[in-house]
Design a protein around this motif. Structure first.
Motif, PDB file in Angstrom:
ATOM      1  N   MET A   1     -84.864 -11.683 -54.977  1.00 28.95           N
ATOM      2  CA  MET A   1     -85.944 -11.045 -55.712  1.00 28.95           C
ATOM      3  C   MET A   1     -86.247 -11.848 -56.969  1.00 28.95           C
ATOM      4  SD  MET A   1     -86.347  -7.206 -57.068  1.00 28.95           S
ATOM      5  CE  MET A   1     -87.356  -6.915 -58.483  1.00 28.95           C
ATOM      6  N   ASN A   2     -87.502 -11.940 -57.307  1.00 30.88           N
ATOM      7  CA  ASN A   2     -87.935 -12.635 -58.513  1.00 30.88           C
ATOM      8  C   ASN A   2     -88.236 -11.600 -59.583  1.00 30.88           C
ATOM      9  OD1 ASN A   2     -89.352 -13.996 -60.506  1.00 30.88           O
ATOM     10  ND2 ASN A   2     -90.391 -15.328 -59.050  1.00 30.88           N
ATOM     11  N   ASP A   3     -87.556 -11.688 -60.757  1.00 31.16           N
ATOM     12  CA  ASP A   3     -87.743 -10.705 -61.814  1.00 31.16           C
ATOM     13  C   ASP A   3     -89.093 -10.825 -62.508  1.00 31.16           C
ATOM     14  OD1 ASP A   3     -85.322  -9.533 -61.327  1.00 31.16           O
ATOM     15  OD2 ASP A   3     -84.260 -10.653 -62.864  1.00 31.16           O
ATOM     16  N   SER A   4     -89.878 -11.837 -62.188  1.00 32.81           N
ATOM     17  CA  SER A   4     -91.195 -11.964 -62.801  1.00 32.81           C
ATOM     18  C   SER A   4     -92.302 -11.440 -61.887  1.00 32.81           C
ATOM     19  CB  SER A   4     -91.470 -13.410 -63.202  1.00 32.81           C
ATOM     20  OG  SER A   4     -91.533 -14.221 -62.050  1.00 32.81           O
ATOM     21  N   VAL A   5     -91.896 -10.692 -60.853  1.00 30.91           N
ATOM     22  CA  VAL A   5     -92.862 -10.089 -59.935  1.00 30.91           C
ATOM     23  C   VAL A   5     -92.601  -8.589 -59.893  1.00 30.91           C
ATOM     24  CG1 VAL A   5     -93.623  -9.939 -57.535  1.00 30.91           C
ATOM     25  CG2 VAL A   5     -93.032 -12.172 -58.524  1.00 30.91           C
ATOM     26  N   TYR A   6     -93.665  -7.813 -59.959  1.00 28.54           N
ATOM     27  CA  TYR A   6     -93.557  -6.362 -59.823  1.00 28.54           C
ATOM     28  C   TYR A   6     -94.585  -5.925 -58.794  1.00 28.54           C
ATOM     29  CZ  TYR A   6     -93.551  -1.390 -60.802  1.00 28.54           C
ATOM     30  OH  TYR A   6     -93.443  -0.032 -60.682  1.00 28.54           O
ATOM     31  N   VAL A   7     -94.166  -5.114 -57.847  1.00 28.09           N
ATOM     32  CA  VAL A   7     -95.070  -4.574 -56.839  1.00 28.09           C
ATOM     33  C   VAL A   7     -94.999  -3.058 -56.959  1.00 28.09           C
ATOM     34  CG1 VAL A   7     -95.571  -4.376 -54.374  1.00 28.09           C
ATOM     35  CG2 VAL A   7     -94.683  -6.537 -55.306  1.00 28.09           C
ATOM     36  N   GLY A   8     -96.150  -2.419 -57.073  1.00 25.44           N
ATOM     37  CA  GLY A   8     -96.155  -0.969 -57.228  1.00 25.44           C
ATOM     38  C   GLY A   8     -97.420  -0.360 -56.675  1.00 25.44           C
ATOM     39  N   ASN A   9     -97.599   0.897 -56.982  1.00 23.37           N
ATOM     40  CA  ASN A   9     -98.787   1.639 -56.597  1.00 23.37           C
ATOM     41  C   ASN A   9     -99.365   2.249 -57.864  1.00 23.37           C
ATOM     42  OD1 ASN A   9     -99.954   4.512 -55.984  1.00 23.37           O
ATOM     43  ND2 ASN A   9    -100.256   3.290 -54.133  1.00 23.37           N
ATOM     44  N   ASP A  17     -96.438   6.601 -67.442  1.00 21.30           N
ATOM     45  CA  ASP A  17     -96.750   6.190 -68.818  1.00 21.30           C
ATOM     46  C   ASP A  17     -98.202   6.551 -69.173  1.00 21.30           C
ATOM     47  OD1 ASP A  17     -96.217   5.123 -71.295  1.00 21.30           O
ATOM     48  OD2 ASP A  17     -95.988   3.063 -70.606  1.00 21.30           O
ATOM     49  N   ARG A  18     -98.567   7.829 -68.958  1.00 18.89           N
ATOM     50  CA  ARG A  18     -99.912   8.320 -69.290  1.00 18.89           C
ATOM     51  C   ARG A  18    -101.020   7.476 -68.661  1.00 18.89           C
ATOM     52  NH1 ARG A  18     -99.498   7.507 -74.869  1.00 18.89           N
ATOM     53  NH2 ARG A  18    -101.750   7.432 -74.813  1.00 18.89           N
ATOM     54  N   GLY A  19    -100.738   6.892 -67.506  1.00 20.88           N
ATOM     55  CA  GLY A  19    -101.729   6.101 -66.788  1.00 20.88           C
ATOM     56  C   GLY A  19    -101.646   4.612 -67.038  1.00 20.88           C
ATOM     57  N   TRP A  20    -100.974   4.208 -68.091  1.00 22.14           N
ATOM     58  CA  TRP A  20    -100.937   2.788 -68.456  1.00 22.14           C
ATOM     59  C   TRP A  20     -99.977   2.034 -67.566  1.00 22.14           C
ATOM     60  CZ3 TRP A  20    -104.798   1.027 -71.038  1.00 22.14           C
ATOM     61  CH2 TRP A  20    -105.535   1.919 -71.823  1.00 22.14           C
ATOM     62  N   LEU A  21    -100.485   0.968 -66.952  1.00 20.79           N
ATOM     63  CA  LEU A  21     -99.704   0.152 -66.019  1.00 20.79           C
ATOM     64  C   LEU A  21     -99.165  -1.113 -66.667  1.00 20.79           C
ATOM     65  CD1 LEU A  21    -102.150   0.304 -62.976  1.00 20.79           C
ATOM     66  CD2 LEU A  21    -100.149   1.756 -63.408  1.00 20.79           C
ATOM     67  N   LEU A  22     -99.839  -1.585 -67.707  1.00 20.73           N
ATOM     68  CA  LEU A  22     -99.503  -2.880 -68.291  1.00 20.73           C
ATOM     69  C   LEU A  22     -99.842  -2.846 -69.775  1.00 20.73           C
ATOM     70  CD1 LEU A  22    -100.231  -6.190 -66.574  1.00 20.73           C
ATOM     71  CD2 LEU A  22    -100.963  -5.935 -68.919  1.00 20.73           C
ATOM     72  N   GLY A  23     -98.965  -3.403 -70.607  1.00 19.27           N
ATOM     73  CA  GLY A  23     -99.240  -3.480 -72.045  1.00 19.27           C
ATOM     74  C   GLY A  23     -97.984  -3.739 -72.842  1.00 19.27           C
ATOM     75  N   HIS A  24     -98.137  -3.763 -74.152  1.00 20.15           N
ATOM     76  CA  HIS A  24     -97.017  -4.062 -75.050  1.00 20.15           C
ATOM     77  C   HIS A  24     -95.904  -3.023 -74.960  1.00 20.15           C
ATOM     78  CE1 HIS A  24     -98.979  -0.997 -77.532  1.00 20.15           C
ATOM     79  NE2 HIS A  24     -97.785  -0.828 -78.057  1.00 20.15           N
ATOM     80  N   PHE A  25     -96.221  -1.813 -74.508  1.00 15.38           N
ATOM     81  CA  PHE A  25     -95.281  -0.690 -74.481  1.00 15.38           C
ATOM     82  C   PHE A  25     -94.282  -0.774 -73.339  1.00 15.38           C
ATOM     83  CE2 PHE A  25     -99.676   0.216 -73.455  1.00 15.38           C
ATOM     84  CZ  PHE A  25     -99.605   0.235 -72.067  1.00 15.38           C
ATOM     85  N   LYS A  26     -94.486  -1.671 -72.378  1.00 17.23           N
ATOM     86  CA  LYS A  26     -93.495  -1.870 -71.316  1.00 17.23           C
ATOM     87  C   LYS A  26     -92.364  -2.733 -71.863  1.00 17.23           C
ATOM     88  CE  LYS A  26     -95.786   0.251 -68.052  1.00 17.23           C
ATOM     89  NZ  LYS A  26     -95.335   1.519 -67.505  1.00 17.23           N
ATOM     90  N   ASP A  27     -91.171  -2.549 -71.345  1.00 13.57           N
ATOM     91  CA  ASP A  27     -90.015  -3.321 -71.787  1.00 13.57           C
ATOM     92  C   ASP A  27     -90.293  -4.818 -71.658  1.00 13.57           C
ATOM     93  OD1 ASP A  27     -87.215  -4.683 -71.037  1.00 13.57           O
ATOM     94  OD2 ASP A  27     -86.864  -2.911 -72.300  1.00 13.57           O
ATOM     95  N   ALA A  28     -89.826  -5.588 -72.608  1.00 18.88           N
ATOM     96  CA  ALA A  28     -90.094  -7.033 -72.641  1.00 18.88           C
ATOM     97  C   ALA A  28     -89.606  -7.751 -71.380  1.00 18.88           C
ATOM     98  CB  ALA A  28     -89.473  -7.658 -73.880  1.00 18.88           C
ATOM     99  N   SER A  29     -88.613  -7.206 -70.682  1.00 14.86           N
ATOM    100  CA  SER A  29     -88.112  -7.837 -69.462  1.00 14.86           C
ATOM    101  C   SER A  29     -88.945  -7.467 -68.231  1.00 14.86           C
ATOM    102  CB  SER A  29     -86.652  -7.443 -69.228  1.00 14.86           C
ATOM    103  OG  SER A  29     -86.551  -6.048 -68.989  1.00 14.86           O
ATOM    104  N   ASP A  30     -89.877  -6.546 -68.384  1.00 13.96           N
ATOM    105  CA  ASP A  30     -90.721  -6.067 -67.291  1.00 13.96           C
ATOM    106  C   ASP A  30     -91.938  -6.992 -67.159  1.00 13.96           C
ATOM    107  OD1 ASP A  30     -92.663  -4.579 -65.765  1.00 13.96           O
ATOM    108  OD2 ASP A  30     -91.647  -2.718 -66.332  1.00 13.96           O
TER     109      ASP A  30
END
Length: 120
Positions: A1-9, A17-30
């Motif tokens: 698995m590559n930690d720089s890839v995320y697959v979701g729905n 996260d109140r609808g937010w999928l991407l942004g500064h509020f996600k953990d830095a390792s995400d």
């Protein structure tokens, strides 16, 4: 698995996260962590509306209608998103509010992603 890839729905992940999928509020390792942009999958029931106008906005926003009927209120202008793919863009400093005239799904992109910035 590559930690720089995320697959979701988007529909399932949005509930976390109140609808937010991407942004500064996600953990830095995400891989969904970004200080440049925020992306939201917004699901709004009919009649859902902002409790108050957003003022002093510090970001630029793009909203794209996926389904439904959604009205965005801007100073001196009301924009109706009624057909799939309808979109509106507004810049920094533009006050706004909104209302879902029908159950609606929207993709919202905002930039930059401002840490500590949250509208009540």
């Amino acid at each position: 698995m590559n930690d720089s890839v995320y697959v979701g729905n988007a529909g399932r992940d949005a509930t976390l996260d109140r609808g937010w999928l991407l942004g500064h509020f996600k953990d830095a390792s995400d891989p969904r962590h970004s200080e440049d942009v925020e992306i939201k999958w917004g699901v709004h029931p009919r009649g859902d509306e902002r409790a108050q106008w957003v003022t002093g906005e510090k970001r630029t926003t793009l909203q794209v209608l996926i389904s439904g009927r959604f009205r965005v209120e801007l100073p001196g202008r009301s924009v109706l998103l009624a057909e799939q793919g309808d979109y509106v863009v507004w810049g920094r400093g533009v006050d706004h509010s909104w209302c879902a005239e029908e159950e609606s799904v929207l993709l919202t992109v905002r930039w930059p992603s401002v840490p500590g910035y949250q509208v009540p």
